[in-house]
Design an enzyme around this catalytic site. Structure first.
Site, PDB file in Angstrom:
ATOM      1  N   ASN A  23       0.800  -1.225   0.000  1.00 22.66           N
ATOM      2  CA  ASN A  23       0.000   0.000   0.000  1.00 22.66           C
ATOM      3  C   ASN A  23       0.833   1.274   0.000  1.00 22.66           C
ATOM      4  O   ASN A  23       0.290   2.369  -0.116  1.00 22.66           O
ATOM      5  CB  ASN A  23      -0.975  -0.006   1.184  1.00 22.66           C
ATOM      6  CG  ASN A  23      -2.050  -1.061   0.986  1.00 22.66           C
ATOM      7  OD1 ASN A  23      -2.165  -1.642  -0.088  1.00 22.66           O
ATOM      8  ND2 ASN A  23      -2.810  -1.330   2.031  1.00 22.66           N
ATOM      9  N   ARG A 125     -16.708   1.464  -2.193  1.00 20.72           N
ATOM     10  CA  ARG A 125     -15.419   2.163  -2.171  1.00 20.72           C
ATOM     11  C   ARG A 125     -15.573   3.501  -2.910  1.00 20.72           C
ATOM     12  O   ARG A 125     -15.101   3.675  -4.006  1.00 20.72           O
ATOM     13  CB  ARG A 125     -14.333   1.286  -2.801  1.00 20.72           C
ATOM     14  CG  ARG A 125     -14.203  -0.106  -2.209  1.00 20.72           C
ATOM     15  CD  ARG A 125     -13.737  -0.115  -0.752  1.00 20.72           C
ATOM     16  NE  ARG A 125     -12.386   0.364  -0.586  1.00 20.72           N
ATOM     17  CZ  ARG A 125     -11.305  -0.401  -0.706  1.00 20.72           C
ATOM     18  NH1 ARG A 125     -11.436  -1.647  -1.056  1.00 20.72           N
ATOM     19  NH2 ARG A 125     -10.105   0.106  -0.535  1.00 20.72           N
TER      20      ARG A 125
HETATM   21  C1  EPZ Z   1      -6.377   2.132   1.537  1.00 20.00           C
HETATM   22  O1  EPZ Z   1      -7.542   2.054   0.740  1.00 20.00           O
HETATM   23  C2  EPZ Z   1      -5.765   0.743   1.511  1.00 20.00           C
HETATM   24  N1  EPZ Z   1      -5.458   0.364   0.140  1.00 20.00           N
HETATM   25  C3  EPZ Z   1      -6.738  -0.273   2.115  1.00 20.00           C
HETATM   26  O2  EPZ Z   1      -6.060  -1.533   2.152  1.00 20.00           O
HETATM   27  C4  EPZ Z   1      -7.059   0.160   3.539  1.00 20.00           C
HETATM   28  O3  EPZ Z   1      -7.994  -0.743   4.091  1.00 20.00           O
HETATM   29  C5  EPZ Z   1      -7.637   1.582   3.521  1.00 20.00           C
HETATM   30  O4  EPZ Z   1      -6.706   2.476   2.891  1.00 20.00           O
HETATM   31  C6  EPZ Z   1      -7.918   2.112   4.921  1.00 20.00           C
HETATM   32  O5  EPZ Z   1      -6.746   2.110   5.661  1.00 20.00           O
HETATM   33  C7  EPZ Z   1      -4.367   0.887  -0.466  1.00 20.00           C
HETATM   34  O6  EPZ Z   1      -3.659   1.704   0.095  1.00 20.00           O
HETATM   35  C8  EPZ Z   1      -4.077   0.403  -1.855  1.00 20.00           C
HETATM   36  P1  EPZ Z   1      -9.745   4.992   2.198  1.00 20.00           P
HETATM   37  P2  EPZ Z   1      -8.343   3.412   0.347  1.00 20.00           P
HETATM   38  O7  EPZ Z   1      -9.997   5.900   1.066  1.00 20.00           O
HETATM   39  O8  EPZ Z   1      -7.424   4.551   0.276  1.00 20.00           O
HETATM   40  C9  EPZ Z   1     -14.309   6.013   2.822  1.00 20.00           C
HETATM   41  C10 EPZ Z   1      -5.752  -3.817   1.731  1.00 20.00           C
HETATM   42  O9  EPZ Z   1      -6.310  -4.800   2.245  1.00 20.00           O
HETATM   43  N2  EPZ Z   1     -14.107   6.891   1.673  1.00 20.00           N
HETATM   44  O10 EPZ Z   1      -8.771   5.401   3.247  1.00 20.00           O
HETATM   45  O11 EPZ Z   1      -9.195   3.102  -0.829  1.00 20.00           O
HETATM   46  C11 EPZ Z   1     -14.165   4.536   2.472  1.00 20.00           C
HETATM   47  O12 EPZ Z   1     -15.397   4.006   2.014  1.00 20.00           O
HETATM   48  C12 EPZ Z   1      -6.584  -2.605   1.341  1.00 20.00           C
HETATM   49  O13 EPZ Z   1      -4.510  -3.717   1.519  1.00 20.00           O
HETATM   50  C13 EPZ Z   1     -15.112   7.795   1.319  1.00 20.00           C
HETATM   51  O14 EPZ Z   1     -16.158   7.852   1.951  1.00 20.00           O
HETATM   52  O15 EPZ Z   1      -9.292   3.580   1.618  1.00 20.00           O
HETATM   53  C14 EPZ Z   1     -13.744   3.939   3.786  1.00 20.00           C
HETATM   54  O16 EPZ Z   1     -14.887   3.729   4.587  1.00 20.00           O
HETATM   55  C15 EPZ Z   1      -8.073  -2.838   1.554  1.00 20.00           C
HETATM   56  N3  EPZ Z   1     -14.926   8.607   0.239  1.00 20.00           N
HETATM   57  C16 EPZ Z   1     -12.875   5.018   4.425  1.00 20.00           C
HETATM   58  O17 EPZ Z   1     -13.265   6.246   3.770  1.00 20.00           O
HETATM   59  C17 EPZ Z   1     -13.754   8.591  -0.487  1.00 20.00           C
HETATM   60  O18 EPZ Z   1     -13.632   9.372  -1.450  1.00 20.00           O
HETATM   61  C18 EPZ Z   1     -11.384   4.821   4.253  1.00 20.00           C
HETATM   62  O19 EPZ Z   1     -11.147   4.611   2.866  1.00 20.00           O
HETATM   63  C19 EPZ Z   1     -12.750   7.680  -0.106  1.00 20.00           C
HETATM   64  C20 EPZ Z   1     -12.937   6.845   0.975  1.00 20.00           C
END
Ligand code: EPZ
Length: 451
Positions: A23, A125
């Site tokens: 990540n 997502r």
């Molecule tokens: C990163 O995903 C990681 N992936 C995920 O790891 C990890 O679970 C996640 O961060 C949280 O730590 C990578 O880095 C490639 P977020 P990301 O945007 O950035 C909501 C693994 O297993 N949200 O931080 O896509 C979302 O729905 C993966 O290695 C919005 O509402 O996650 C979630 O509830 C899985 N609007 C929360 O925020 C947005 O525009 C955190 O999501 C974006 C996100």
């Protein structure tokens, strides 16, 4: 499709080395779109997600130089052709992290077309925060035919802005990566409030600054970026994978084993070691690395020996944005706590639907009671091997962990999920004394497959 056949009940002992963080590597690779000079990344793990992003970057004109067989973990990228700026659905749908090319491509080329990533097994997502942030920098964002179309103002350069990236579940890791990356080439100053504080964001900022960007506050909720006209190439070593390290800590405890983990980013894992030590896991920093050299001073690359009490204690844990307990270790910790003596409680605050492993662990004799975003784990004396189905990357790891601890044989179907984030996990585990065979599921009987 590949399947793991696991003979459980064996204590795992020995040493394992943690790879560079998946990540971290993904947004680091996307940063190569911000310059036409070569970007060299070291300690890049050979994972399916990494290969998929390399494929996507090649379509966008960012090519990976022929790897040196003596240094397979070194990836050299260089953007030489900016004529295609469309990240297609066919690739982005296989790996949502493909969204991380949006900010860099928009900032460097003045335009970007990226397929909206779909949902996945851990929940919706959305990318609304990404788009809000890039729009604040002056981008015109439209959605057409499932694609995000982002265009910089006339003249092609974004402008600095104040951006609030807080959402209902906290900040966004890849959203922060997208906005921070785009802001490096914007005209003027950008302040990102409620930025993600994950170590992977700090690692990205470190690379961007090596490329000539001016960034303050990475790792804190407020990041300030002073835009520059252009960025140059750089050479950067990816930070170790705290989720892989945490997974092996849980595996050591689940098998009542004794595992030394090298290249462990202990300094980024305080919430993890806090909960594991509360459960009776012992995590001791070693004085020497695998070669017997005195331990390095870098607290992000240490060796730790992991053992545990005979009886694990129940704990309460809630997943939070960093520095809270990472959602990516929730499933693995749940599998471990199935064996604790007493009732543990896990609450998932980042992806409230991230519980597909609950039903599968229950098939192995776990006593789990879900109430919305909370699961009560009533510890049992033993788990029993069974055919189970992997659903997402981390749930797969929790099922492998449970299979290692269980009595009898566990068949984990669809381990392609695992290959997305763990390099040949069965090889590393068998080196520690596990008995895992990777087989094509066609060679299994229906009973073995649980079909
Ligand atoms: C990163 O995903 C990681 N992936 C995920 O790891 C990890 O679970 C996640 O961060 C949280 O730590 C990578 O880095 C490639 P977020 P990301 O945007 O950035 C909501 C693994 O297993 N949200 O931080 O896509 C979302 O729905 C993966 O290695 C919005 O509402 O996650 C979630 O509830 C899985 N609007 C929360 O925020 C947005 O525009 C955190 O999501 C974006 C996100």
């Amino acid at each position: 499709m590949d399947t793991f056949v696991i003979e459980g009940g064996r204590r795992l002992e020995g040493r394992v080395t943690v790879n560079g963080a998946k990540n971290a590597a993904l947004p680091l690779m996307a940063a190569a779109l911000l310059t036409n000079e070569p970007v060299t990344l070291r300690d890049v793990a050979p994972l399916a997600d990494i290969r998929n992003l390399q494929r996507l970057l090649a379509e966008l004109g960012c090519h990976k130089a022929e790897a040196d067989p003596a240094q397979p973990a070194v990836v050299k990228l260089q953007t030489t052709d900016e004529s295609c700026s469309h990240a297609r659905y066919e690739i982005v749908r296989t790996m949502r992290a493909g969204i991380c090319v949006l900010g860099p491509m928009l900032a460097k080329r003045g335009e970007a077309k990226v397929s909206m990533p779909g949902g996945c097994s851990i929940g919706d997502r959305p990318v609304d925060l990404h788009l809000r942030g890039l729009a604040a920098l002056g981008a015109r964002i439209t959605l057409r035919g499932g694609d995000i179309i982002a265009e910089a103002p006339a003249g092609g350069r974004l402008h600095g802005a104040k951006v609030f990236l807080g959402g209902p579940f906290g900040s966004t890791v890849l959203g922060t990566a997208n906005v921070m990356s785009a802001a490096t080439l914007a005209e003027g100053i950008t302040i990102i409030e409620s930025a993600a504080c994950e170590p992977e964001i700090v690692d990205l900022a470190d690379l961007l600054m090596k490329m000539g960007a001016q960034i303050e506050g990475a790792g804190s909720p407020r990041i300030t970026v002073y835009g520059v006209k252009e960025l140059k190439g750089a050479d950067h070593r990816v930070i170790p994978d705290r989720i892989e390290a945490g997974t092996y800590m849980c595996i050591a405890a689940a098998t009542n084993g004794n595992i030394t983990i090298d290249n462990c980013p202990l300094d980024a894992m305080m919430s993890v070691t806090d909960r594991l030590e509360a459960a009776g896991v012992h995590i001791r920093r070693m004085g020497h690395n695998r070669q017997g050299d005195p331990a390095p001073e870098d607290p992000m690359r240490v060796s730790v020996k992991v053992t545990c009490d005979r009886i694990l204690r129940p704990v309460e844990v809630t997943t939070q944005p960093h520095p809270g307990f990472p959602t990516d270790l929730q499933a693995q910790l749940m599998a471990l706590l199935c064996l604790a003596e007493g009732n543990s409680v896990i609450t998932e605050k980042i992806f409230p639907e991230r519980f597909l492993h609950v039903a599968e662990l229950s098939r192995m004799g776990a006593h789990l009671f879900r109430q919305g975003p909370t699961v009560i784990i009533s510890g049992v004396r033993r788990l029993v091997g069974a055919p189970v189905m992997a659903s997402d990357l981390r749930a797969s790891a929790s099922l492998v962990l449970a299979g290692l601890a269980a009595e009898g044989t566990t068949v984990v179907n669809r381990v392609y999920h695992l290959d997305r984030g763990y390099e040949r996990m069965e090889e590393k585990l068998n080196m520690l004394g596990a008995a895992i065979e990777r087989v094509d599921d066609k060679s299994l009987t229906d009973d073995q497959r649980g079909g």
